[in-house]
Design a protein around this motif. Structure first.
Motif, PDB file in Angstrom:
ATOM      1  N   THR A   1      81.346  -4.564  43.184  1.00 19.83           N
ATOM      2  CA  THR A   1      80.663  -4.947  41.943  1.00 19.83           C
ATOM      3  C   THR A   1      81.704  -5.257  40.875  1.00 19.83           C
ATOM      4  O   THR A   1      82.613  -4.462  40.634  1.00 19.83           O
ATOM      5  N   SER A   2      81.573  -6.410  40.249  1.00 20.85           N
ATOM      6  CA  SER A   2      82.510  -6.801  39.199  1.00 20.85           C
ATOM      7  C   SER A   2      81.926  -6.498  37.819  1.00 20.85           C
ATOM      8  O   SER A   2      80.716  -6.323  37.659  1.00 20.85           O
ATOM      9  N   MET A   3      82.800  -6.453  36.834  1.00 20.27           N
ATOM     10  CA  MET A   3      82.358  -6.241  35.463  1.00 20.27           C
ATOM     11  C   MET A   3      81.427  -7.380  35.032  1.00 20.27           C
ATOM     12  O   MET A   3      80.440  -7.158  34.326  1.00 20.27           O
ATOM     13  N   MET A   4      81.717  -8.611  35.450  1.00 20.58           N
ATOM     14  CA  MET A   4      80.893  -9.744  35.061  1.00 20.58           C
ATOM     15  C   MET A   4      79.506  -9.633  35.666  1.00 20.58           C
ATOM     16  O   MET A   4      78.507 -10.006  35.036  1.00 20.58           O
ATOM     17  N   GLN A   5      79.404  -9.118  36.884  1.00 21.79           N
ATOM     18  CA  GLN A   5      78.096  -8.932  37.504  1.00 21.79           C
ATOM     19  C   GLN A   5      77.270  -7.900  36.735  1.00 21.79           C
ATOM     20  O   GLN A   5      76.052  -8.046  36.588  1.00 21.79           O
ATOM     21  N   VAL A   6      77.935  -6.856  36.267  1.00 21.58           N
ATOM     22  CA  VAL A   6      77.237  -5.853  35.463  1.00 21.58           C
ATOM     23  C   VAL A   6      76.740  -6.481  34.161  1.00 21.58           C
ATOM     24  O   VAL A   6      75.593  -6.270  33.748  1.00 21.58           O
ATOM     25  N   ALA A   7      77.597  -7.261  33.518  1.00 24.86           N
ATOM     26  CA  ALA A   7      77.212  -7.923  32.271  1.00 24.86           C
ATOM     27  C   ALA A   7      76.008  -8.840  32.493  1.00 24.86           C
ATOM     28  O   ALA A   7      75.048  -8.826  31.705  1.00 24.86           O
ATOM     29  N   GLU A   8      76.054  -9.628  33.563  1.00 24.88           N
ATOM     30  CA  GLU A   8      74.949 -10.548  33.853  1.00 24.88           C
ATOM     31  C   GLU A   8      73.658  -9.788  34.129  1.00 24.88           C
ATOM     32  O   GLU A   8      72.578 -10.182  33.674  1.00 24.88           O
ATOM     33  N   ALA A   9      73.756  -8.692  34.859  1.00 31.65           N
ATOM     34  CA  ALA A   9      72.565  -7.898  35.172  1.00 31.65           C
ATOM     35  C   ALA A   9      71.962  -7.275  33.920  1.00 31.65           C
ATOM     36  O   ALA A   9      70.743  -7.081  33.833  1.00 31.65           O
ATOM     37  N   ALA A  10      72.807  -6.983  32.944  1.00 38.99           N
ATOM     38  CA  ALA A  10      72.332  -6.407  31.681  1.00 38.99           C
ATOM     39  C   ALA A  10      71.928  -7.480  30.680  1.00 38.99           C
ATOM     40  O   ALA A  10      71.396  -7.161  29.610  1.00 38.99           O
ATOM     41  N   GLY A  11      72.196  -8.742  31.006  1.00 36.64           N
ATOM     42  CA  GLY A  11      71.840  -9.836  30.121  1.00 36.64           C
ATOM     43  C   GLY A  11      72.728  -9.946  28.897  1.00 36.64           C
ATOM     44  O   GLY A  11      72.277 -10.369  27.827  1.00 36.64           O
ATOM     45  N   VAL A  12      74.014  -9.571  29.056  1.00 31.72           N
ATOM     46  CA  VAL A  12      74.947  -9.662  27.927  1.00 31.72           C
ATOM     47  C   VAL A  12      76.157 -10.505  28.326  1.00 31.72           C
ATOM     48  O   VAL A  12      76.330 -10.851  29.489  1.00 31.72           O
ATOM     49  N   THR A  13      76.990 -10.795  27.369  1.00 25.37           N
ATOM     50  CA  THR A  13      78.163 -11.630  27.607  1.00 25.37           C
ATOM     51  C   THR A  13      79.342 -10.804  28.124  1.00 25.37           C
ATOM     52  O   THR A  13      79.340  -9.569  28.040  1.00 25.37           O
ATOM     53  N   ARG A  14      80.337 -11.512  28.620  1.00 32.33           N
ATOM     54  CA  ARG A  14      81.577 -10.867  29.049  1.00 32.33           C
ATOM     55  C   ARG A  14      82.211 -10.098  27.881  1.00 32.33           C
ATOM     56  O   ARG A  14      82.676  -8.965  28.044  1.00 32.33           O
ATOM     57  N   GLY A  15      82.185 -10.703  26.712  1.00 32.66           N
ATOM     58  CA  GLY A  15      82.752 -10.038  25.544  1.00 32.66           C
ATOM     59  C   GLY A  15      82.036  -8.758  25.195  1.00 32.66           C
ATOM     60  O   GLY A  15      82.658  -7.771  24.783  1.00 32.66           O
ATOM     61  N   ALA A  16      80.718  -8.745  25.405  1.00 29.96           N
ATOM     62  CA  ALA A  16      79.927  -7.557  25.067  1.00 29.96           C
ATOM     63  C   ALA A  16      80.276  -6.376  25.960  1.00 29.96           C
ATOM     64  O   ALA A  16      80.421  -5.242  25.488  1.00 29.96           O
ATOM     65  N   ILE A  17      80.434  -6.643  27.261  1.00 26.87           N
ATOM     66  CA  ILE A  17      80.722  -5.510  28.148  1.00 26.87           C
ATOM     67  C   ILE A  17      82.118  -4.953  27.881  1.00 26.87           C
ATOM     68  O   ILE A  17      82.325  -3.741  27.865  1.00 26.87           O
ATOM     69  N   TYR A  18      83.080  -5.856  27.601  1.00 23.05           N
ATOM     70  CA  TYR A  18      84.434  -5.366  27.343  1.00 23.05           C
ATOM     71  C   TYR A  18      84.567  -4.751  25.954  1.00 23.05           C
ATOM     72  O   TYR A  18      85.538  -4.044  25.683  1.00 23.05           O
ATOM     73  N   HIS A  19      83.595  -4.990  25.095  1.00 26.68           N
ATOM     74  CA  HIS A  19      83.566  -4.297  23.807  1.00 26.68           C
ATOM     75  C   HIS A  19      83.262  -2.817  24.011  1.00 26.68           C
ATOM     76  O   HIS A  19      83.777  -1.963  23.285  1.00 26.68           O
ATOM     77  N   HIS A  20      82.425  -2.528  24.999  1.00 22.92           N
ATOM     78  CA  HIS A  20      81.995  -1.144  25.229  1.00 22.92           C
ATOM     79  C   HIS A  20      82.812  -0.428  26.302  1.00 22.92           C
ATOM     80  O   HIS A  20      83.019   0.789  26.223  1.00 22.92           O
ATOM     81  N   PHE A  21      83.266  -1.164  27.312  1.00 20.63           N
ATOM     82  CA  PHE A  21      83.937  -0.530  28.450  1.00 20.63           C
ATOM     83  C   PHE A  21      85.175  -1.334  28.840  1.00 20.63           C
ATOM     84  O   PHE A  21      85.107  -2.549  29.007  1.00 20.63           O
ATOM     85  N   GLU A  22      86.271  -0.632  29.020  1.00 30.06           N
ATOM     86  CA  GLU A  22      87.527  -1.299  29.355  1.00 30.06           C
ATOM     87  C   GLU A  22      87.529  -1.851  30.767  1.00 30.06           C
ATOM     88  O   GLU A  22      88.042  -2.933  31.030  1.00 30.06           O
ATOM     89  N   ASN A  23      86.924  -1.100  31.704  1.00 26.52           N
ATOM     90  CA  ASN A  23      86.923  -1.496  33.113  1.00 26.52           C
ATOM     91  C   ASN A  23      85.860  -0.691  33.867  1.00 26.52           C
ATOM     92  O   ASN A  23      85.096   0.073  33.256  1.00 26.52           O
ATOM     93  N   LYS A  24      85.816  -0.857  35.196  1.00 25.44           N
ATOM     94  CA  LYS A  24      84.811  -0.144  35.990  1.00 25.44           C
ATOM     95  C   LYS A  24      85.006   1.365  35.947  1.00 25.44           C
ATOM     96  O   LYS A  24      84.037   2.130  35.999  1.00 25.44           O
ATOM     97  N   LEU A  25      86.253   1.808  35.858  1.00 31.04           N
ATOM     98  CA  LEU A  25      86.502   3.246  35.755  1.00 31.04           C
ATOM     99  C   LEU A  25      85.847   3.804  34.501  1.00 31.04           C
ATOM    100  O   LEU A  25      85.241   4.879  34.521  1.00 31.04           O
ATOM    101  N   ASP A  26      85.980   3.052  33.418  1.00 33.83           N
ATOM    102  CA  ASP A  26      85.369   3.458  32.155  1.00 33.83           C
ATOM    103  C   ASP A  26      83.849   3.553  32.297  1.00 33.83           C
ATOM    104  O   ASP A  26      83.207   4.460  31.744  1.00 33.83           O
TER     105      ASP A  26
END
Length: 203
Positions: free
Chosen positions: A32-57
């Protein structure tokens, strides 16, 4: 530009956590990639990296989300049963079992850690964090058994650490097998009977 409130940010964060929880459970952490998580949540790449640095986070945040109720329960039992260490140990164990059986977030996290997370180089910190939490809990349980031994409610020849490691193996084994097929047996009933039998053996 519309200003986002703290409530909006919290909602987005929780949506990302729910999406990560779902995808990690279905596909595994490594697949599972960070971008897949963002897409599943309906947010942008920038939004997910605003909240979480990486999958470990993300994994750490999933752990934190379920740890607070467990910590609160531990503190309540300490206050309610200060002179009954074995009851504390029993109730703490059964509370976690209940959470795994009935709390979707706890159940998903345990399933991810048991079945969906390969402990390779990229995810090694997750393994180390998991071990750290487990070891801390083992030390707390060892102290409870030692106190019960001092009170005379546990046989003198019992080795507290060995007993506690066995208890963890018992509960972890129940989790592992129940998550393979949650309809095969009732986790709560099996855990209560098995833990009580195990505890009876040292009294």
């Amino acid at each position: 530009m519309v200003r986002r409130t703290k409530a909006d940010a919290l909602t987005t964060k929780n949506e990302l956590l729910d999406a990560a929880e779902r995808l990690f459970s279905e596909r595994g952490v490594s697949n599972t990639s960070m971008m897949q998580v963002a897409e599943a949540a309906g947010v942008t790449r920038g939004a997910i990296y605003h909240h979480f640095e990486n999958k470990l986070d993300l994994i750490y945040a999933l752990m934190e989300r379920v740890s607070l109720p467990v910590d609160e329960m531990r503190d309540e039992l300490r206050a309610q049963l200060p002179d009954e260490p074995l009851r504390q140990l029993r109730e703490r164990s059964l509370h976690v079992v209940h959470q795994v059986q009935h709390d979707p977030h706890m159940q998903a996290l345990v399933n991810i850690l048991c079945h969906k997370c390969e402990y390779v180089e990229d995810t090694l910190p997750i393994h180390l964090r998991h071990l750290s939490g487990r070891n801390e809990c083992i030390e707390e349980f060892v102290k409870l058994v030692e106190l019960a031994q001092q009170q005379g409610s546990v046989r003198a020849e019992v080795e507290p650490r060995t007993f506690v490691i066995g208890l963890f193996a018992l509960v972890d084994g129940l989790f592992y097998n129940w998550l393979l097929d949650t309809d095969y047996f009732d986790l709560g009933r099996a855990a209560e009977r098995t833990i009580d039998t195990y505890l009876a053996g040292i009294q």
